[in-house]
Scaffold this motif. Structure first.
Motif, short mmCIF file in Angstrom:
data_model
loop_
_atom_site.label_atom_id
_atom_site.label_comp_id
_atom_site.label_asym_id
_atom_site.label_seq_id
_atom_site.Cartn_x
_atom_site.Cartn_y
_atom_site.Cartn_z
N UNK A 127 -8.39 6.43 11.70
CA UNK A 127 -7.59 6.63 12.91
C UNK A 127 -6.50 5.57 13.08
N UNK A 128 -6.52 4.54 12.24
CA UNK A 128 -5.47 3.52 12.34
C UNK A 128 -4.18 3.98 11.65
N UNK A 129 -4.18 5.15 11.06
CA UNK A 129 -2.99 5.66 10.39
C UNK A 129 -1.80 5.69 11.37
N UNK A 130 -0.72 5.04 10.95
CA UNK A 130 0.47 5.00 11.78
C UNK A 130 0.39 4.05 12.96
N UNK A 131 -0.68 3.26 13.05
CA UNK A 131 -0.89 2.35 14.18
C UNK A 131 -0.56 0.91 13.78
N UNK A 132 -0.64 0.02 14.76
CA UNK A 132 -0.40 -1.40 14.52
C UNK A 132 -1.75 -2.12 14.39
N UNK A 133 -1.95 -2.75 13.25
CA UNK A 133 -3.22 -3.42 12.94
C UNK A 133 -3.05 -4.94 13.00
N UNK A 134 -3.94 -5.60 13.72
CA UNK A 134 -3.90 -7.05 13.84
C UNK A 134 -4.95 -7.73 13.00
N UNK A 135 -4.58 -8.85 12.37
CA UNK A 135 -5.51 -9.72 11.65
C UNK A 135 -5.66 -11.02 12.42
#
Length: 301
Positions: free
Chosen positions: A133-141
């Motif tokens: 579901x993170x497809x096309x989303x902003x992911x934080x590390x």
């Protein structure tokens, strides 16, 4: 002959000077960034109180770095004597100077395992329920030198999502440490983010240890606000490291103190480790070889 005798005497004096220098007056503890500084100092205060008598030093000083690299550079430069690192942070030091620090102990989870997990979380009201579901989303590390917050997701997420991460998500960024990363997810800065937990117990409690549990215990996180999207393969628990050039007597005293700490002062042990653990077990650099190799092959030193 006289010249040789004089040279030998000078050498002995020099060695004595080194020994005297190693008779430390101050024991310096590096504390990784990623959590509120006041909380970090409070957690380690018990070390300040106990270690002078144990090690025979005049004082123990705490050095809370703004990020992981601050402690890493202090250890590489020899200005810190002890720190607790993630496996990737240790790998960075090892790749720069394999003789700078010595891993001596790591924690044991309440189920007997010697590892933990990278955990991807999102807001529960986001509608996301699984990693794809993170497809096309902003992911934080969490931090560039975090094992669970960056290295392991970088290495293992492509298999979980079926392709290169940078082509799957819209954007990535760093949250400035694990605690702040989760707060940024809750604020909506990131759609999802990677942090860490023991994987033991229930997600609804923040597991038995790790960043989520610490945030719950401090009252700054309600687990009902989060959903878990992904959990990594097991990661080796990070090492307790000491400066390699420290004299053997002090290393031995410190190691014994730490091994005994869960029994002699359970509250201090829990405060430093941030949750529930059985205790410590001995490790060396070989335990972290898979992480060293993974870092060398991906993000490097």
């Amino acid at each position: 002959m006289l010249k040789k005798t004089l040279l030998a005497a000078v050498a002995l004096v020099a060695l004595a000077g080194v020994a005297a220098a190693e008779d430390l007056k101050e024991f310096r503890i590096g504390i990784l960034g990623g959590e509120n500084e006041a909380d970090r100092l409070r957690s380690y205060q018990c070390m300040v109180d106990k270690l002078p008598a144990v090690l025979g030093v005049e004082k123990v000083s705490l050095f809370p770095a703004a990020d992981y690299d601050g402690v890493i550079q202090g250890l590489l430069g020899g200005t810190l004597d002890y720190a607790e690192l993630g496996a990737s942070g240790f790998a960075k030091i090892y790749l720069a100077d394999a003789k700078a620090v010595e891993p001596i102990l790591t924690t044991v989870q309440t189920d007997g395992s010697m590892g933990y997990y990278s955990i991807m979380v999102a807001r529960k009201d986001s509608g996301m329920t699984k990693v794809t579901d993170i497809k096309g989303k902003k992911l934080g590390f969490a931090d560039p030198d975090s094992t669970s917050g960056y290295l392991i997701p970088t290495v293992t997420l492509p298999e979980a999502i079926g392709g290169p991460l940078k082509e799957f998500v819209a954007e990535t960024g760093f949250g400035g440490g694990h605690e702040n990363l989760v707060l940024e997810v809750l604020k909506g800065t990131f759609d999802a983010g990677t942090t860490f937990g023991s994987g033991v117990g229930d997600f609804k409690d923040g597991y038995t240890s790790g960043n989520l549990r610490k945030m719950v215990d401090k009252g700054i996180l309600n687990m009902d606000d989060l959903v878990e999207l992904w959990k990594s393969p097991l990661i080796p628990n990070g090492p307790i490291v000491v400066r390699t050039s420290m004299n053997d007597d002090m290393k031995s005293k410190f190691k014994t103190f730490m091994m005994d700490l869960p029994k002699t002062d359970a509250a201090c042990f829990s405060a430093i480790q941030g949750g529930d653990f059985t205790g410590f077990t001995e490790v060396n650099a070989d335990f972290y070889k898979p992480i060293i190799d993974a870092r060398r092959a991906t993000i490097g030193g």
